[in-house]
Scaffold this active site. Structure first.
Site, PDB file in Angstrom:
ATOM      1  N   GLY A  55       0.809  -1.206   0.000  1.00 29.68           N
ATOM      2  CA  GLY A  55       0.000   0.000   0.000  1.00 29.68           C
ATOM      3  C   GLY A  55       0.844   1.259   0.000  1.00 29.68           C
ATOM      4  O   GLY A  55       1.913   1.324  -0.597  1.00 29.68           O
ATOM      5  N   GLU A  56       0.360   2.270   0.708  1.00 28.69           N
ATOM      6  CA  GLU A  56       1.076   3.548   0.702  1.00 28.69           C
ATOM      7  C   GLU A  56       2.370   3.494   1.499  1.00 28.69           C
ATOM      8  O   GLU A  56       3.164   4.434   1.464  1.00 28.69           O
ATOM      9  CB  GLU A  56       0.167   4.664   1.234  1.00 28.69           C
ATOM     10  CG  GLU A  56      -0.359   4.445   2.632  1.00 28.69           C
ATOM     11  CD  GLU A  56      -1.376   5.510   3.014  1.00 28.69           C
ATOM     12  OE1 GLU A  56      -1.171   6.676   2.640  1.00 28.69           O
ATOM     13  OE2 GLU A  56      -2.368   5.172   3.681  1.00 28.69           O
TER      14      GLU A  56
ATOM     15  N   ALA B 177       4.673   1.254   0.932  1.00 31.39           N
ATOM     16  CA  ALA B 177       5.701   0.693   0.050  1.00 31.39           C
ATOM     17  C   ALA B 177       6.732   1.772  -0.272  1.00 31.39           C
ATOM     18  O   ALA B 177       6.387   2.950  -0.391  1.00 31.39           O
ATOM     19  CB  ALA B 177       5.064   0.171  -1.235  1.00 31.39           C
TER      20      ALA B 177
ATOM     21  N   VAL C 223       5.569   3.418  -4.532  1.00 30.10           N
ATOM     22  CA  VAL C 223       4.155   3.059  -4.603  1.00 30.10           C
ATOM     23  C   VAL C 223       3.705   2.905  -6.053  1.00 30.10           C
ATOM     24  O   VAL C 223       4.094   3.682  -6.924  1.00 30.10           O
ATOM     25  CB  VAL C 223       3.295   4.129  -3.896  1.00 30.10           C
ATOM     26  CG1 VAL C 223       1.823   3.744  -3.916  1.00 30.10           C
ATOM     27  CG2 VAL C 223       3.769   4.313  -2.457  1.00 30.10           C
ATOM     28  N   VAL C 224       2.872   1.884  -6.311  1.00 30.12           N
ATOM     29  CA  VAL C 224       2.294   1.674  -7.639  1.00 30.12           C
ATOM     30  C   VAL C 224       0.794   1.962  -7.574  1.00 30.12           C
ATOM     31  O   VAL C 224       0.093   1.469  -6.694  1.00 30.12           O
ATOM     32  CB  VAL C 224       2.533   0.237  -8.144  1.00 30.12           C
ATOM     33  CG1 VAL C 224       1.891   0.047  -9.526  1.00 30.12           C
ATOM     34  CG2 VAL C 224       4.025  -0.069  -8.205  1.00 30.12           C
TER      35      VAL C 224
ATOM     36  N   LYS D 262       4.171   3.737 -11.424  1.00 37.66           N
ATOM     37  CA  LYS D 262       5.092   3.537 -10.300  1.00 37.66           C
ATOM     38  C   LYS D 262       5.709   4.875  -9.942  1.00 37.66           C
ATOM     39  O   LYS D 262       6.352   5.521 -10.769  1.00 37.66           O
ATOM     40  CB  LYS D 262       6.179   2.528 -10.656  1.00 37.66           C
ATOM     41  CG  LYS D 262       7.133   2.252  -9.488  1.00 37.66           C
ATOM     42  CD  LYS D 262       8.066   1.091  -9.779  1.00 37.66           C
ATOM     43  CE  LYS D 262       8.924   0.767  -8.571  1.00 37.66           C
ATOM     44  NZ  LYS D 262       9.780  -0.415  -8.784  1.00 37.66           N
TER      45      LYS D 262
ATOM     46  N   ASP E  36      15.229  -8.283  -8.245  1.00 39.85           N
ATOM     47  CA  ASP E  36      14.281  -8.807  -7.261  1.00 39.85           C
ATOM     48  C   ASP E  36      13.114  -9.537  -7.919  1.00 39.85           C
ATOM     49  O   ASP E  36      11.946  -9.226  -7.680  1.00 39.85           O
ATOM     50  CB  ASP E  36      13.768  -7.669  -6.377  1.00 39.85           C
ATOM     51  CG  ASP E  36      13.245  -8.166  -5.035  1.00 39.85           C
ATOM     52  OD1 ASP E  36      13.513  -9.334  -4.705  1.00 39.85           O
ATOM     53  OD2 ASP E  36      12.578  -7.402  -4.324  1.00 39.85           O
TER      54      ASP E  36
END
Length: 489
Positions: free
Chosen positions: A65-66, A68, A71-72, A86, A180
């Site tokens: 969510g926010e 991260a 954020v996406v 992104k 990743d």
């Protein structure tokens, strides 16, 4: 395909049988380049703000969510095309030229196996990437947090093949590094076909980190040197093979211990019992073991992955959405009376329905006025709304537009007022203004189906039929979700 996992044995050699996969656009297991995706372009910050309702929390789709680090958001452009945006943390890419060069390079890739990068934005401290939006969640969601049914063996094999094809395509274009690689990087498109996110082809340039996951899943050479290599990507692919085999996120060291001890019953997802043969299971375990070799040079390359996985494919004629048990993107959802009226551009029926709806959908999104905020100006704005409502009921659309405009210009917020003025504009043969109001209603209330329906009607009258149908389906999905009905993907 009747054998169970308990009798799997760990073999030493990899089979290199060849086979032709019968899935669409696949020839001898190779990913094909596509040309119907728009060329890479630069977007303005204003365009992306409009597409995401000002980067609203409701539009966040990233894993944490926010909270991260990057954020996406999901978003929708003016032409109704859905996008994923992104947004990097402030100054994650301090060198704007480096960011643009890297984004343009990744933006040249075009593959049916990837969520292709459509563009970027580089204004001030903002660094944003724009990619195709994939509406059917992530591999992590379907594998670890499934709700209706676990992913079938056949679909799991398709996922790893498509992923291998995506990596092989990137390699053929000189993009051998992927940062990743994990189950959150694998997305599902409208047809439920798996695609690799292009966001992983670009890392955060300031912290230089290529892996954000637990160190137990990190390639050994990265732990030693802090550098990612093409072989590191293969190691991460091996961890994904373990995810698909086990249905869990098992540390590679533990999985390899189970394989060495031939304790494969513990390793394998119990949901897969009876879905595959011993030989197929053994082949996948063997491939995972090769990918997870400690010495990087002993791991296979991407071409070998495609070669090994292609002959394992089953039910290639069955579409992915069927295997996943999800509705097809072309499914037709029964339209509500409002949706039906908007699809026909029946303005009279739309007027009757909007009048009956009243202001019940404004709850929680309109201005909450405290006692101290009751000023003469506020009262005047509310009086303008009341006059506008009377004119709306009496079908005096010019008067309604004027009154609703006074209400909005007074700083008041109401999606219903925007919707009503939008319909008044349609009644007055002003579809462009109607579309602007419908979009504004959705900015105020992002998941309001009425706003999408009005956009559909406005776009249709403007002659933008394709965009109109997209907005109509979006409205139907939002309405179904509001009513607790499974939505059409």
């Amino acid at each position: 395909m009747g054998g169970q996992c308990s009798s799997l044995s760990c073999c030493r050699n990899t089979s290199h049988k060849t086979a032709v996969l019968e899935a669409p656009d696949v020839d001898n297991g190779e990913s094909s380049e596509i040309t119907d995706v728009p060329n890479f372009r630069e977007y303005t910050l204003e365009q992306l703000k409009a597409a995401t309702s000002g980067f609203a929390v409701e539009y966040i789709v990233s894993e944490h969510g926010e909270k991260a680090p990057n954020v996406v958001y999901k978003g929708k452009l003016e032409n109704q095309k859905k996008i994923a945006v992104k947004r990097f943390t402030r100054m994650a890419w301090p060198d704007s030229r480096q960011f643009l060069e890297e984004a343009r390079s990744v933006g040249q890739l075009r593959s049916e196996r990837m969520a292709n990068l459509l563009g970027c934005c580089c204004e001030g401290d903002e660094r944003l990437l724009v990619a195709e939006f994939m509406p059917n969640e992530t591999l992590a969601k379907h594998l670890f947090h499934w709700e209706t049914q676990p992913m079938k063996w056949t679909m799991r094999l398709r996922v790893v093949l498509y992923l291998a094809q995506a990596l092989e395509y990137c390699t053929s274009k000189g993009r051998t590094l992927y940062h990743d690689l994990n189950a959150y990087r694998v997305l599902f498109d409208e047809e439920c076909n798996p695609r690799l996110s292009t966001f992983g082809l670009m890392k955060n340039s300031r912290d230089g980190k290529s892996y954000s996951t637990n160190l137990a899943f990190t390639p050994p050479e990265y732990l030693r040197t802090g550098r990612i290599t093409p072989e590191s990507v293969i190691y991460s692919f091996g961890t994904l093979l373990l995810d698909l085999l086990s249905g869990k996120h098992i540390p590679p060291s533990h999985a390899l211990d189970l394989i060495r001890d031939r304790n494969l019953q513990t390793l394998t997802d119990s949901c897969l019992d009876g879905q595959f043969s011993d030989s197929d299971g053994t082949e996948l375990v063997r491939l995972a073991s090769r990918c997870l070799q400690y010495e990087a040079r002993e791991r296979p390359n991407t071409k070998s992955l495609v070669t090994a996985l292609t002959p394992l494919q089953k039910e290639t004629e069955v579409l992915s959405h069927v295997l996943m048990g999800l509705p097809h993107s072309g499914s037709v959802s029964p339209l509500s009376p409002l949706g039906e009226a908007c699809s026909r551009r029946d303005l009279t029926a739309m007027l009757e329905i909007l009048e009956k709806l009243g202001y019940k959908d404004d709850e929680g999104v309109t201005n909450e006025l405290s006692f101290h905020m009751w000023t003469d100006q506020m009262q005047e704005s509310l009086n303008s709304k009341k006059k506008g409502d009377v004119a709306f009921r009496q079908k005096d659309f010019r008067e309604a537009i004027e009154c609703y405009t006074q209400f909005i210009d007074g700083g008041m917020i109401s999606p219903t007022v925007c919707a009503r003025r939008s319909l008044c504009y349609l009644m007055s043969d002003m579809p462009k203004e109607a579309l602007d109001d419908a979009i504004q209603a959705q900015v105020i209330s992002p998941v309001w189906h009425v706003a999408s329906y009005l956009q559909s009607a406005s776009l249709g009258i403007l002659g933008m039929e394709k965009e109109s149908q997209i907005a109509l389906k979006e409205g139907s999905n939002l309405e179904a979700k509001m009513n607790g009905v499974p939505r059409v993907k």
